[in-house]
Design a protein around this motif. Sequence first.
Motif, short mmCIF file in Angstrom:
data_model
loop_
_atom_site.label_atom_id
_atom_site.label_comp_id
_atom_site.label_asym_id
_atom_site.label_seq_id
_atom_site.Cartn_x
_atom_site.Cartn_y
_atom_site.Cartn_z
N ALA A 175 -3.09 3.08 9.81
CA ALA A 175 -4.39 2.78 9.19
C ALA A 175 -5.47 3.68 9.81
CB ALA A 175 -4.72 1.30 9.37
N GLY A 176 -5.36 3.88 11.13
CA GLY A 176 -6.34 4.71 11.84
C GLY A 176 -6.26 6.17 11.45
N SER A 177 -5.08 6.60 10.98
CA SER A 177 -4.94 8.02 10.64
C SER A 177 -5.18 8.28 9.16
CB SER A 177 -3.55 8.52 11.05
OG SER A 177 -2.60 7.96 10.16
N GLY A 178 -5.66 7.26 8.45
CA GLY A 178 -6.04 7.45 7.05
C GLY A 178 -4.89 7.36 6.06
N ALA A 179 -3.75 6.80 6.48
CA ALA A 179 -2.61 6.67 5.55
C ALA A 179 -2.96 5.69 4.43
CB ALA A 179 -1.39 6.18 6.32
N SER A 180 -2.33 5.89 3.28
CA SER A 180 -2.56 4.97 2.16
C SER A 180 -1.75 3.70 2.38
CB SER A 180 -2.13 5.62 0.85
OG SER A 180 -0.71 5.72 0.84
N LEU A 181 -2.09 2.65 1.65
CA LEU A 181 -1.34 1.39 1.81
C LEU A 181 0.12 1.57 1.38
CD1 LEU A 181 -1.44 -1.50 2.77
CD2 LEU A 181 -2.28 -2.19 0.53
N GLY A 182 0.32 2.37 0.34
CA GLY A 182 1.69 2.64 -0.12
C GLY A 182 2.53 3.28 0.98
N GLU A 183 1.92 4.25 1.64
CA GLU A 183 2.60 4.95 2.74
C GLU A 183 2.88 3.98 3.89
OE1 GLU A 183 1.11 8.88 4.94
OE2 GLU A 183 0.14 8.52 3.00
#
Length: 349
Positions: free
Chosen positions: A109-117
């Motif tokens: 979440a901190g690295s900007g990943a999408s929820l799908g990822e």
Amino acid sequence: MIPTLTWTAAGVRFIDQTKLPLEESYVLATTYEQVADVITTMVVRGAPAIGVSAAYGVALGAMQTKAKTPEEFAPEFEKVCARLAATRPTAVNLFWAIGRMKALFAALAGSGASLGEIKEKLLAEAHAMYQEDIAACKTMGAFGGALLPEEGGVLTHCNAGALATCGYGTALGVIRAAVEQGKRIHVFADETRPFLQGARLTAWELMADGIPTTVICDNMAASLMRKGQIQAVVVGADRIAANGDVANKIGTYNVAILAKEHGVPFYVAAPWSTIDLATPTGEAIPIEERPQREVTHHAGKQMTPNGVGIRNPAFDVTPADYVTAIITERGVLRAPYAESLRAMELVVR
Ligand code: MRU
């Protein structure tokens, strides 16, 4: 290999350990709430299996969400983790697994990943834990198998086998490895009142492997040791404190005292995820109290008078002094455990 738990497209499939050995049936958990229920009701049990099940529960919780972004999902994720963490208090593997999933979520979440990822990576992490658990069992088996005698009786308590892990087992992994090394081992399985993990599960899975096994009542071990029929004891663990105190199934402490009295080595086999260096001694390990009915009833029939006092602590603590060695996938540890555990913690896997 016995399929303790298996990931399927529909969810997690568990062999129902409450029904064994008479019935081989399966329970499918499609939600995290159902995973929490199967842990609480002991459809799945055993410290490493509980941990990996909870990891899959977290992954399922992520798949269930209607949230669109990690930020929106975050409070729900906390709820999922809290629900799974509230199932059983003693096995530290549960908190270790949930902690690992939480750390991954925070990093992604901190690295900007999408929820799908994030959903994909949480499931991949649970799969990784599953594979690591089997590998750890095999490695500790090889270390521990070498400690058992060429021939003789080995006593075990509860079920620390394939059914308590993702496969192969910890204490039973050590026994399996010894047998694979050509040793002629005869297993004595304590029945393990009140839930009968030894009589029902250990006996079932060792028989499936063709390993000679005899079930004894919990009160028979002393007599067998005195007669020279038991050359070693191997048990699993639910949590090992920083000083080497071991929490395991209720009755393990009795066996350790008997082993010491009779000069029989007492080995504990556990993956590193069972070591809890944040808990200084066994005194601080939370001990689960299970429903009274497990003691008052046997196979659905009441065995005790109405109204009598009942205690049902599911675990006890064996002080480190009674432990001949702790067998882990990182190696075999000896006393003083406060030092050997701390030193081994620094060893990179
Ligand atoms: O109450 P249970 O059946 O979950 O207790 C299991 C044990 O005490 C095992 O010995 C322990 O979890 C080690 S399993 C590899």
